[in-house]
Design a protein around this motif. Structure first.
Motif, PDB file in Angstrom:
ATOM      1  N   ARG A 100       0.424   8.326  -4.633  1.00 41.52           N
ATOM      2  CA  ARG A 100       0.197   7.247  -5.622  1.00 41.52           C
ATOM      3  C   ARG A 100       0.503   7.702  -7.046  1.00 41.52           C
ATOM      4  O   ARG A 100       0.608   8.896  -7.319  1.00 41.52           O
ATOM      5  N   ASP A 101       0.633   6.734  -7.919  1.00 43.20           N
ATOM      6  CA  ASP A 101       0.898   6.961  -9.351  1.00 43.20           C
ATOM      7  C   ASP A 101       2.210   7.702  -9.580  1.00 43.20           C
ATOM      8  O   ASP A 101       2.357   8.438 -10.551  1.00 43.20           O
ATOM      9  N   ALA A 102       3.140   7.511  -8.671  1.00 43.23           N
ATOM     10  CA  ALA A 102       4.471   8.113  -8.825  1.00 43.23           C
ATOM     11  C   ALA A 102       5.544   7.020  -8.867  1.00 43.23           C
ATOM     12  O   ALA A 102       6.734   7.312  -8.734  1.00 43.23           O
ATOM     13  N   GLY A 103       5.114   5.780  -8.999  1.00 45.86           N
ATOM     14  CA  GLY A 103       6.077   4.678  -9.139  1.00 45.86           C
ATOM     15  C   GLY A 103       6.550   4.062  -7.837  1.00 45.86           C
ATOM     16  O   GLY A 103       7.424   3.188  -7.848  1.00 45.86           O
ATOM     17  N   ILE A 104       5.947   4.471  -6.712  1.00 39.40           N
ATOM     18  CA  ILE A 104       6.430   3.948  -5.416  1.00 39.40           C
ATOM     19  C   ILE A 104       6.052   2.481  -5.240  1.00 39.40           C
ATOM     20  O   ILE A 104       6.873   1.674  -4.783  1.00 39.40           O
ATOM     21  N   GLY A 105       4.834   2.111  -5.634  1.00 39.77           N
ATOM     22  CA  GLY A 105       4.434   0.702  -5.538  1.00 39.77           C
ATOM     23  C   GLY A 105       5.383  -0.188  -6.327  1.00 39.77           C
ATOM     24  O   GLY A 105       5.904  -1.184  -5.813  1.00 39.77           O
ATOM     25  N   GLN A 106       5.653   0.211  -7.553  1.00 39.81           N
ATOM     26  CA  GLN A 106       6.585  -0.554  -8.394  1.00 39.81           C
ATOM     27  C   GLN A 106       7.986  -0.574  -7.764  1.00 39.81           C
ATOM     28  O   GLN A 106       8.658  -1.613  -7.753  1.00 39.81           O
ATOM     29  N   SER A 126       0.642  -8.145 -10.889  1.00 45.07           N
ATOM     30  CA  SER A 126       0.621  -8.602 -12.288  1.00 45.07           C
ATOM     31  C   SER A 126       0.901  -7.442 -13.239  1.00 45.07           C
ATOM     32  O   SER A 126       1.271  -7.655 -14.386  1.00 45.07           O
ATOM     33  N   LYS A 127       0.750  -6.200 -12.755  1.00 42.67           N
ATOM     34  CA  LYS A 127       1.076  -5.016 -13.568  1.00 42.67           C
ATOM     35  C   LYS A 127       2.555  -4.660 -13.505  1.00 42.67           C
ATOM     36  O   LYS A 127       3.071  -3.939 -14.338  1.00 42.67           O
ATOM     37  N   CYS A 128       3.220  -5.135 -12.422  1.00 41.56           N
ATOM     38  CA  CYS A 128       4.618  -4.735 -12.219  1.00 41.56           C
ATOM     39  C   CYS A 128       5.519  -5.462 -13.198  1.00 41.56           C
ATOM     40  O   CYS A 128       5.267  -6.596 -13.581  1.00 41.56           O
ATOM     41  N   SER A 177       0.832  -1.201   0.000  1.00 42.90           N
ATOM     42  CA  SER A 177       0.000   0.000   0.000  1.00 42.90           C
ATOM     43  C   SER A 177       0.864   1.247   0.000  1.00 42.90           C
ATOM     44  O   SER A 177       1.988   1.250   0.496  1.00 42.90           O
ATOM     45  N   VAL A 178       0.295   2.282  -0.604  1.00 47.62           N
ATOM     46  CA  VAL A 178       0.974   3.577  -0.715  1.00 47.62           C
ATOM     47  C   VAL A 178      -0.009   4.656  -0.253  1.00 47.62           C
ATOM     48  O   VAL A 178      -1.214   4.584  -0.567  1.00 47.62           O
ATOM     49  N   ASN A 179       0.505   5.624   0.474  1.00 45.80           N
ATOM     50  CA  ASN A 179      -0.309   6.771   0.903  1.00 45.80           C
ATOM     51  C   ASN A 179      -0.965   7.397  -0.335  1.00 45.80           C
ATOM     52  O   ASN A 179      -0.281   7.663  -1.325  1.00 45.80           O
TER      53      ASN A 179
HETATM   54  C1  LIG Z   1      -1.716  -0.635  -5.386  1.00 49.17           C
HETATM   55  C2  LIG Z   1      -0.855   0.543  -4.891  1.00 49.17           C
HETATM   56  C3  LIG Z   1       0.094   0.047  -3.830  1.00 49.17           C
HETATM   57  C4  LIG Z   1      -0.052   1.085  -6.086  1.00 49.17           C
HETATM   58  O1  LIG Z   1       0.862   2.059  -5.607  1.00 49.17           O
HETATM   59  P1  LIG Z   1       1.436   3.226  -6.554  1.00 49.17           P
HETATM   60  O2  LIG Z   1       2.631   3.787  -5.900  1.00 49.17           O
HETATM   61  O3  LIG Z   1       0.333   4.156  -6.920  1.00 49.17           O
HETATM   62  O4  LIG Z   1       1.852   2.370  -7.858  1.00 49.17           O
HETATM   63  P2  LIG Z   1       2.760   2.814  -9.084  1.00 49.17           P
HETATM   64  O5  LIG Z   1       2.829   4.305  -9.151  1.00 49.17           O
HETATM   65  O6  LIG Z   1       4.040   2.046  -9.040  1.00 49.17           O
HETATM   66  O7  LIG Z   1       1.907   2.223 -10.296  1.00 49.17           O
HETATM   67  C5  LIG Z   1       0.725   2.870 -10.671  1.00 49.17           C
HETATM   68  C6  LIG Z   1      -0.044   1.956 -11.642  1.00 49.17           C
HETATM   69  O8  LIG Z   1      -0.644   0.859 -10.899  1.00 49.17           O
HETATM   70  C7  LIG Z   1      -2.029   0.805 -11.188  1.00 49.17           C
HETATM   71  N1  LIG Z   1      -2.763   0.272 -10.048  1.00 49.17           N
HETATM   72  C8  LIG Z   1      -3.055   0.882  -8.890  1.00 49.17           C
HETATM   73  N2  LIG Z   1      -3.748   0.064  -8.094  1.00 49.17           N
HETATM   74  C9  LIG Z   1      -3.912  -1.105  -8.743  1.00 49.17           C
HETATM   75  C10 LIG Z   1      -4.562  -2.310  -8.465  1.00 49.17           C
HETATM   76  N3  LIG Z   1      -5.194  -2.522  -7.280  1.00 49.17           N
HETATM   77  N4  LIG Z   1      -4.521  -3.293  -9.377  1.00 49.17           N
HETATM   78  C11 LIG Z   1      -3.879  -3.116 -10.561  1.00 49.17           C
HETATM   79  N5  LIG Z   1      -3.240  -1.982 -10.898  1.00 49.17           N
HETATM   80  C12 LIG Z   1      -3.283  -0.980 -10.005  1.00 49.17           C
HETATM   81  C13 LIG Z   1      -2.397   2.259 -11.512  1.00 49.17           C
HETATM   82  O9  LIG Z   1      -3.580   2.310 -12.246  1.00 49.17           O
HETATM   83  C14 LIG Z   1      -1.190   2.691 -12.330  1.00 49.17           C
HETATM   84  O10 LIG Z   1      -1.291   2.186 -13.626  1.00 49.17           O
HETATM   85  P3  LIG Z   1      -0.691   2.961 -14.927  1.00 49.17           P
HETATM   86  O11 LIG Z   1       0.786   3.044 -14.703  1.00 49.17           O
HETATM   87  O12 LIG Z   1      -1.072   2.066 -16.060  1.00 49.17           O
HETATM   88  O13 LIG Z   1      -1.360   4.295 -14.917  1.00 49.17           O
HETATM   89  C15 LIG Z   1      -1.760   1.694  -4.361  1.00 49.17           C
HETATM   90  O14 LIG Z   1      -2.713   2.045  -5.354  1.00 49.17           O
HETATM   91  C16 LIG Z   1      -2.501   1.348  -3.079  1.00 49.17           C
HETATM   92  O15 LIG Z   1      -1.970   1.546  -1.992  1.00 49.17           O
HETATM   93  N6  LIG Z   1      -3.745   0.838  -3.186  1.00 49.17           N
HETATM   94  C17 LIG Z   1      -4.532   0.520  -1.987  1.00 49.17           C
HETATM   95  C18 LIG Z   1      -4.021  -0.735  -1.332  1.00 49.17           C
HETATM   96  C19 LIG Z   1      -4.328  -1.963  -2.169  1.00 49.17           C
HETATM   97  O16 LIG Z   1      -5.432  -2.149  -2.651  1.00 49.17           O
HETATM   98  N7  LIG Z   1      -3.305  -2.841  -2.315  1.00 49.17           N
HETATM   99  C20 LIG Z   1      -3.433  -4.079  -3.057  1.00 49.17           C
HETATM  100  C21 LIG Z   1      -3.347  -3.847  -4.535  1.00 49.17           C
HETATM  101  S1  LIG Z   1      -3.639  -5.326  -5.500  1.00 49.17           S
END
Ligand SMILES: CC(C)(COP(=O)(O)OP(=O)(O)OC[C@H]1O[C@@H](n2cnc3c(N)ncnc32)[C@H](O)[C@@H]1OP(=O)(O)O)[C@@H](O)C(=O)NCCC(=O)NCCS
Length: 116
Positions: free
Chosen positions: A80-86, A113-115, A74-76
């Motif tokens: 989000r959408d700044a590449g932190i999850g990846q 599966s998106k990473c 999870s990301v604050n």
């Molecule tokens: C999932 C999460 C961690 C992604 O963090 P983030 O830092 O925004 O991710 P990134 O910036 O690296 O990647 C953003 C991309 O992931 C996609 N994405 C976000 N949440 C997603 C999800 N639940 N499933 C699939 N893709 C998702 C965004 O649409 C974006 O896609 P794009 O690059 O095609 O526009 C964040 O959205 C989050 O904290 N969500 C709530 C917690 C949660 O549901 N976690 C489980 C997710 S399966």
């Protein structure tokens, strides 16, 4: 930068994990935190960006099966959408990928599966 969770980070870690849909229930969240603090196989990491903790990734390490399961990510919302999850997934792959397969569970599968 990926940082291993310490007890002093408990509040911020709970705040971050609470963005996972199932962790919105405080009892579930408390159990999850307990597992990360007491079970050596379950490891929690936070992501530090500038001086702020803005993300969390929790894993289950099975050294027998040579498998790391990403249990929570999870990301604050403000970051989000700044590449932190990846970046967190990449950091886990760098740390464990030479010796372990990295897999999602049913809660993290959609994002992993998106990473790349
Ligand atoms: C999932 C999460 C961690 C992604 O963090 P983030 O830092 O925004 O991710 P990134 O910036 O690296 O990647 C953003 C991309 O992931 C996609 N994405 C976000 N949440 C997603 C999800 N639940 N499933 C699939 N893709 C998702 C965004 O649409 C974006 O896609 P794009 O690059 O095609 O526009 C964040 O959205 C989050 O904290 N969500 C709530 C917690 C949660 O549901 N976690 C489980 C997710 S399966």
């Amino acid at each position: 930068m990926l940082i291993r969770f310490k007890k002093s980070m408990e509040k911020i870690a709970m705040g971050l994990l609470s963005f996972m849909p199932l962790e919105k229930d405080v009892k579930v969240l408390q159990e999850t935190m307990k597992d990360y603090m007491e079970d050596d196989q379950q490891q929690l990491f936070l992501w530090k960006e500038n001086e702020d903790m803005v993300g969390a990734i929790g894993i289950l390490v099975d050294d027998t099966k040579k498998l790391v399961t990403v249990q929570h990510i999870s990301v604050n919302p403000s970051h989000r959408d700044a590449g932190i999850g990846q970046a967190m997934v990449n950091a886990i792959c760098t740390r464990f990928g030479d010796t372990h397969a990295i897999e999602p569970n049913e809660l993290t599968e959609a994002f992993l599966s998106k990473c790349k």
